[in-house]
Design an enzyme around this catalytic site. Structure first.
Site, PDB file in Angstrom:
ATOM      1  N   GLU A   1       1.128   3.726   2.115  1.00  9.02           N
ATOM      2  CA  GLU A   1       1.751   3.991   3.414  1.00  9.02           C
ATOM      3  C   GLU A   1       2.867   2.981   3.688  1.00  9.02           C
ATOM      4  O   GLU A   1       3.919   3.334   4.233  1.00  9.02           O
ATOM      5  CB  GLU A   1       0.699   3.910   4.541  1.00  9.02           C
TER       6      GLU A   1
ATOM      7  N   CYS B   1      -6.372   2.379   5.345  1.00  3.12           N
ATOM      8  CA  CYS B   1      -7.107   1.130   5.590  1.00  3.12           C
ATOM      9  C   CYS B   1      -6.715   0.574   6.959  1.00  3.12           C
ATOM     10  O   CYS B   1      -5.817   1.090   7.625  1.00  3.12           O
ATOM     11  CB  CYS B   1      -6.786   0.131   4.482  1.00  3.12           C
TER      12      CYS B   1
ATOM     13  N   ASP C   1      -8.717  -4.084  -4.384  1.00  5.89           N
ATOM     14  CA  ASP C   1      -7.799  -3.474  -3.414  1.00  5.89           C
ATOM     15  C   ASP C   1      -8.432  -3.345  -2.037  1.00  5.89           C
ATOM     16  O   ASP C   1      -7.759  -3.520  -1.023  1.00  5.89           O
ATOM     17  CB  ASP C   1      -7.336  -2.097  -3.910  1.00  5.89           C
TER      18      ASP C   1
ATOM     19  N   SER D   1      -7.766   8.119   3.309  1.00  5.34           N
ATOM     20  CA  SER D   1      -7.900   7.563   4.654  1.00  5.34           C
ATOM     21  C   SER D   1      -7.261   6.169   4.733  1.00  5.34           C
ATOM     22  O   SER D   1      -7.538   5.317   3.890  1.00  5.34           O
ATOM     23  CB  SER D   1      -9.395   7.480   5.010  1.00  5.34           C
TER      24      SER D   1
ATOM     25  N   HIS E   1       0.846  -1.182   0.000  1.00  3.55           N
ATOM     26  CA  HIS E   1       0.000   0.000   0.000  1.00  3.55           C
ATOM     27  C   HIS E   1       0.890   1.244   0.000  1.00  3.55           C
ATOM     28  O   HIS E   1       2.096   1.154   0.242  1.00  3.55           O
ATOM     29  CB  HIS E   1      -0.907   0.012   1.234  1.00  3.55           C
TER      30      HIS E   1
ATOM     31  N   CYS F   1      -2.945  -0.386   7.199  1.00  3.57           N
ATOM     32  CA  CYS F   1      -2.027   0.749   7.360  1.00  3.57           C
ATOM     33  C   CYS F   1      -2.274   1.475   8.681  1.00  3.57           C
ATOM     34  O   CYS F   1      -1.347   2.013   9.279  1.00  3.57           O
ATOM     35  CB  CYS F   1      -2.139   1.687   6.168  1.00  3.57           C
TER      36      CYS F   1
HETATM   37 ZN   LIG Z   1      -3.508   0.470   3.439  1.00  7.42          ZN
END
Ligand SMILES: [Zn+2]
Length: 156
Positions: A65, A90, A153, A88, A63, A93
């Site tokens: 992040e 997930c 995703d 925002s 991802h 993360c």
């Molecule tokens: Zn994430």
């Protein structure tokens, strides 16, 4: 000058968001999912930046992040650091933010996806939600153009 855990001002947060947004656009140009992130140190130094690489690396765990976090390498402490992300975060993360004690999360938008940032806020992480129209339109267009990839995703 001790800046650790001082609230960040909006102008600084928006300047940092530009780095994450550039990453998101780079990801889109590569045919990937347009989410970008950057990790900034307590003194404002850019530690790492990256974007979602699910498509590019065939790696669903990469991802934005995560990519920025890994690009930053080993840090002795994450106290005072800021994770800046176009979207925002997930749960995965958000877990990373808590696991490593990242102090602050700057978020471009939470309209197209609402992840774990409320939970982070409840646990003492400073949350700065910028409601950035560029981040929102980037995701809206992407979701409209490739809903199957987006659903993959987010695990829908
Ligand atoms: Zn994430």
């Amino acid at each position: 000058m001790e800046r650790i855990d001082q609230p960040v001002d909006q102008a600084q947060a928006r300047a940092w968001l530009a780095t994450a947004l550039a990453e998101a656009r780079a990801g889109l140009a590569e045919g990937g999912i347009p989410i970008g992130a950057a990790l900034y140190g307590a003194d404002g130094t850019l530690l790492g930046r990256g974007h979602n690489r699910r498509v590019q690396d065939a790696d669903p765990s990469m991802h934005a992040e995560t990519a920025a976090f890994r690009a930053a390498g080993r840090q002795r402490t994450y106290r005072g650091t800021t994770m800046v992300t176009t979207l925002s975060p997930c749960w995965y993360c958000s877990g990373l933010v808590r696991q490593f004690g990242i102090s602050r999360v700057v978020i471009g938008e939470a309209e197209t996806f609402h992840g774990g940032h409320d939970w982070l806020g409840e646990h003492g992480v400073e949350i700065v939600l910028l409601d950035d129209p560029e981040c929102t339109s980037l995701m809206r267009d992407f979701i409209k153009n490739d809903p199957a990839l987006w659903n993959e995703d987010i695990g829908d």
